[in-house]
Design an enzyme around this catalytic site. Sequence first.
Site, PDB file in Angstrom:
ATOM      1  N   SER A   1       0.819  -1.213   0.000  1.00  0.00           N
ATOM      2  CA  SER A   1       0.000   0.000   0.000  1.00  0.00           C
ATOM      3  C   SER A   1       0.853   1.264   0.000  1.00  0.00           C
ATOM      4  O   SER A   1       0.331   2.370   0.022  1.00  0.00           O
ATOM      5  CB  SER A   1      -0.933   0.002   1.210  1.00  0.00           C
ATOM      6  OG  SER A   1      -0.185  -0.186   2.406  1.00  0.00           O
TER       7      SER A   1
ATOM      8  N   THR B   1     -39.851  26.685 -10.218  1.00  0.00           N
ATOM      9  CA  THR B   1     -40.118  25.292  -9.838  1.00  0.00           C
ATOM     10  C   THR B   1     -40.257  24.550 -11.169  1.00  0.00           C
ATOM     11  O   THR B   1     -40.720  25.141 -12.157  1.00  0.00           O
ATOM     12  CB  THR B   1     -41.420  25.138  -9.019  1.00  0.00           C
ATOM     13  OG1 THR B   1     -42.512  25.569  -9.818  1.00  0.00           O
ATOM     14  CG2 THR B   1     -41.391  25.951  -7.726  1.00  0.00           C
ATOM     15  N   HIS B   2     -39.807  23.337 -11.221  1.00  0.00           N
ATOM     16  CA  HIS B   2     -39.824  22.559 -12.477  1.00  0.00           C
ATOM     17  C   HIS B   2     -39.036  23.267 -13.577  1.00  0.00           C
ATOM     18  O   HIS B   2     -39.306  23.069 -14.751  1.00  0.00           O
ATOM     19  CB  HIS B   2     -41.257  22.298 -12.958  1.00  0.00           C
ATOM     20  CG  HIS B   2     -42.178  21.803 -11.884  1.00  0.00           C
ATOM     21  ND1 HIS B   2     -42.366  20.467 -11.621  1.00  0.00           N
ATOM     22  CD2 HIS B   2     -42.933  22.480 -10.978  1.00  0.00           C
ATOM     23  CE1 HIS B   2     -43.217  20.342 -10.614  1.00  0.00           C
ATOM     24  NE2 HIS B   2     -43.563  21.547 -10.200  1.00  0.00           N
TER      25      HIS B   2
ATOM     26  N   SER C   1     -13.083  26.640 -26.900  1.00  0.00           N
ATOM     27  CA  SER C   1     -13.253  25.418 -27.684  1.00  0.00           C
ATOM     28  C   SER C   1     -12.115  25.312 -28.681  1.00  0.00           C
ATOM     29  O   SER C   1     -11.614  26.316 -29.171  1.00  0.00           O
ATOM     30  CB  SER C   1     -14.596  25.477 -28.419  1.00  0.00           C
ATOM     31  OG  SER C   1     -14.554  24.668 -29.580  1.00  0.00           O
TER      32      SER C   1
ATOM     33  N   LYS D   1     -16.647  30.180 -28.626  1.00  0.00           N
ATOM     34  CA  LYS D   1     -17.135  29.538 -27.413  1.00  0.00           C
ATOM     35  C   LYS D   1     -16.468  30.039 -26.134  1.00  0.00           C
ATOM     36  O   LYS D   1     -15.274  30.286 -26.091  1.00  0.00           O
ATOM     37  CB  LYS D   1     -16.926  28.023 -27.492  1.00  0.00           C
ATOM     38  CG  LYS D   1     -17.828  27.296 -28.456  1.00  0.00           C
ATOM     39  CD  LYS D   1     -19.313  27.460 -28.170  1.00  0.00           C
ATOM     40  CE  LYS D   1     -19.768  26.722 -26.934  1.00  0.00           C
ATOM     41  NZ  LYS D   1     -19.702  25.262 -27.114  1.00  0.00           N
TER      42      LYS D   1
ATOM     43  N   ASN E   1     -16.865  28.445 -22.435  1.00  0.00           N
ATOM     44  CA  ASN E   1     -17.552  27.348 -21.753  1.00  0.00           C
ATOM     45  C   ASN E   1     -17.366  27.392 -20.233  1.00  0.00           C
ATOM     46  O   ASN E   1     -16.273  27.689 -19.755  1.00  0.00           O
ATOM     47  CB  ASN E   1     -17.036  26.006 -22.285  1.00  0.00           C
ATOM     48  CG  ASN E   1     -17.343  25.827 -23.756  1.00  0.00           C
ATOM     49  OD1 ASN E   1     -18.381  26.292 -24.235  1.00  0.00           O
ATOM     50  ND2 ASN E   1     -16.447  25.178 -24.475  1.00  0.00           N
TER      51      ASN E   1
ATOM     52  N   GLU F   1     -19.099  22.838 -14.728  1.00  0.00           N
ATOM     53  CA  GLU F   1     -19.422  21.500 -15.256  1.00  0.00           C
ATOM     54  C   GLU F   1     -18.608  20.418 -14.554  1.00  0.00           C
ATOM     55  O   GLU F   1     -19.120  19.353 -14.217  1.00  0.00           O
ATOM     56  CB  GLU F   1     -19.126  21.441 -16.752  1.00  0.00           C
ATOM     57  CG  GLU F   1     -20.049  22.297 -17.593  1.00  0.00           C
ATOM     58  CD  GLU F   1     -19.532  22.396 -19.016  1.00  0.00           C
ATOM     59  OE1 GLU F   1     -19.662  21.414 -19.758  1.00  0.00           O
ATOM     60  OE2 GLU F   1     -18.972  23.440 -19.383  1.00  0.00           O
TER      61      GLU F   1
ATOM     62  N   GLN G   1      -7.508  -2.098   4.075  1.00  0.00           N
ATOM     63  CA  GLN G   1      -6.493  -1.283   3.408  1.00  0.00           C
ATOM     64  C   GLN G   1      -7.110  -0.485   2.249  1.00  0.00           C
ATOM     65  O   GLN G   1      -6.567   0.522   1.829  1.00  0.00           O
ATOM     66  CB  GLN G   1      -5.379  -2.202   2.888  1.00  0.00           C
ATOM     67  CG  GLN G   1      -4.219  -1.480   2.262  1.00  0.00           C
ATOM     68  CD  GLN G   1      -3.035  -2.414   2.056  1.00  0.00           C
ATOM     69  OE1 GLN G   1      -2.383  -2.814   3.016  1.00  0.00           O
ATOM     70  NE2 GLN G   1      -2.787  -2.788   0.822  1.00  0.00           N
TER      71      GLN G   1
ATOM     72  N   LYS H   1      -8.332   3.707   1.997  1.00  0.00           N
ATOM     73  CA  LYS H   1      -7.560   4.940   1.853  1.00  0.00           C
ATOM     74  C   LYS H   1      -7.706   5.668   0.533  1.00  0.00           C
ATOM     75  O   LYS H   1      -7.935   6.877   0.506  1.00  0.00           O
ATOM     76  CB  LYS H   1      -6.078   4.643   2.090  1.00  0.00           C
ATOM     77  CG  LYS H   1      -5.798   4.256   3.521  1.00  0.00           C
ATOM     78  CD  LYS H   1      -4.382   3.759   3.693  1.00  0.00           C
ATOM     79  CE  LYS H   1      -4.272   2.981   4.982  1.00  0.00           C
ATOM     80  NZ  LYS H   1      -5.109   1.738   4.988  1.00  0.00           N
TER      81      LYS H   1
HETATM   82  N1  ARG Z   1      -1.384  -1.381   5.237  1.00  0.00           N
HETATM   83  C1  ARG Z   1      -2.302  -1.895   6.194  1.00  0.00           C
HETATM   84  C2  ARG Z   1      -3.656  -1.189   6.092  1.00  0.00           C
HETATM   85  O1  ARG Z   1      -3.709  -0.164   5.459  1.00  0.00           O
HETATM   86  C3  ARG Z   1      -1.765  -1.674   7.565  1.00  0.00           C
HETATM   87  C4  ARG Z   1      -2.241  -2.648   8.550  1.00  0.00           C
HETATM   88  C5  ARG Z   1      -1.697  -3.975   8.235  1.00  0.00           C
HETATM   89  N2  ARG Z   1      -2.086  -4.914   9.222  1.00  0.00           N
HETATM   90  C6  ARG Z   1      -2.007  -6.230   8.996  1.00  0.00           C
HETATM   91  N3  ARG Z   1      -2.374  -6.970   9.937  1.00  0.00           N
HETATM   92  N4  ARG Z   1      -1.559  -6.700   7.847  1.00  0.00           N
HETATM   93  O2  ARG Z   1      -4.639  -1.615   6.603  1.00  0.00           O
END
Ligand code: ARG
Length: 459
Positions: free
Chosen positions: A24, A156-157, A278, A284, A286, A291, A323, A326
């Site tokens: 990660s 409205t609408h 554009s 144009k 825009n 948007e 994990q 995140k």
């Molecule tokens: N990279 C892991 C996470 O984001 C950290 C915790 C890992 N814990 C484990 N028991 N492998 O959750």
Amino acid sequence: MNLEFLRCRFKKDTDKVVANYTASIAFDHRLYREDVAGSIAHARMLAKQGIISEKEAELIIMGLVSIREEIEQGEFQFKLELEDIHMNIEARLLEKIGEVAGKLHTARSRNDQVALDLRLFCKEAIAETIDGLRGLQGAILEVAEANKDVVMPGYTHLQRAQPVLFAHHLLAYFEMLERDVHRFKDCLDRTCVLPLGSGALAGVPYPTDRAFLAQEIGFDQISQNSIDAVSDRDFVIEYQAAASITMMHLSRMGEELVIWSSEEFRFIDIDDAYATGSSIMPQKKNPDVAELGRGKTGRVYGNLLGILTTMKALPLSYNRDLQEDKEGLFDTVDTLLPTLEVFTGMLKTVRVNTERTYQAAAGGYSLATDLADYLVKRGVPFRQAHAIVGKLVSYAIDGNKDLGQLDIREYQQFSDLFAKDVLDITVEASVAARNVIGGTAPGQVQAQLDRARSVIEGI
Ligand code: ARG
């Protein structure tokens, strides 16, 4: 250091594909500040409790501070084989201060460590989000105040309904964002809870001081169930849910800015600095910012759905699935904050085409309700008055006229209660008549403006 110590119970190395799949570090390196802060607090607590010596804590803390610096200077080498931010920092600590680094992880698991890091991240994100919301509210207020007397059609609408003050319409968004601020403040309460001390899941067999840890970290609550503390990510879901609601509000605002800046409406001009051209059509201009705000709402909803789905049916306690909490969160924060910022700038520089909005407010039979109310004041039940004015409007449409272009005799064909003063029903009179709390009468809108000002100034 590598993760050899983790592999002692295995007879083979991790497959390369597995290492790539499970790492990660590519995204959680972003939690380095939170991770270092958590570790420093933990080291202090271990020393205070006599679990490690003061000298050892000092060494560890010094090492952590210099690692933070290395990362900030761009000198730190993140290694995929070390999986995540926690192991990357710990491995570097070992290189820097030697074997004593191995004492930092006493009475701690990555499970309570990562939960803390993420809570710290959310705390900061909430503060920045509230700042962003306040900034946009300030812009709304500025534009509303500068266009206090401007009238526009209320819809409205998406059909013209009744005239309203432009400021009144804009302040509707102020209210929405105010509730958003409160939603984020509310989720802050449930975010600032210390999970550290929960260990892997069951707690830790050391005389730790969790109250001291909470104080060091700046949290005012301590988790009361270690299994819950390492398992749940409802604080992430709450942030994502609140962010989704805010994006929904911004998307509606974006949609209106797009419509209002169209040639068909021409209610507003978006500043050149907030518009794009554009590649083929030279004429144009825009409203891409509005948007994109509208469009990016989709990914924020997607991130909310993602974390909800990841969490669904996960058995207690920690699972590696977590994990996945995140990237969606980071993406939501990275979408919401710039959207708030760019909408603030865009709104501040918007010019209102007040003649256009006035004409539109006066046309489209927007005063029909006022005519019905006129009859009601003269004793006609509202439903009957509605029918009379409906026929009058139909007559005006057939004659290709606005209500203001009819003369008094034409009015009187529909009810003899219409007198000359019916011609006094103007856009201004219509607006002024709606003098209830929250209504569009100038005095009421001024009260909304005053209230908004005091919110912004924190009075
Ligand atoms: N990279 C892991 C996470 O984001 C950290 C915790 C890992 N814990 C484990 N028991 N492998 O959750």
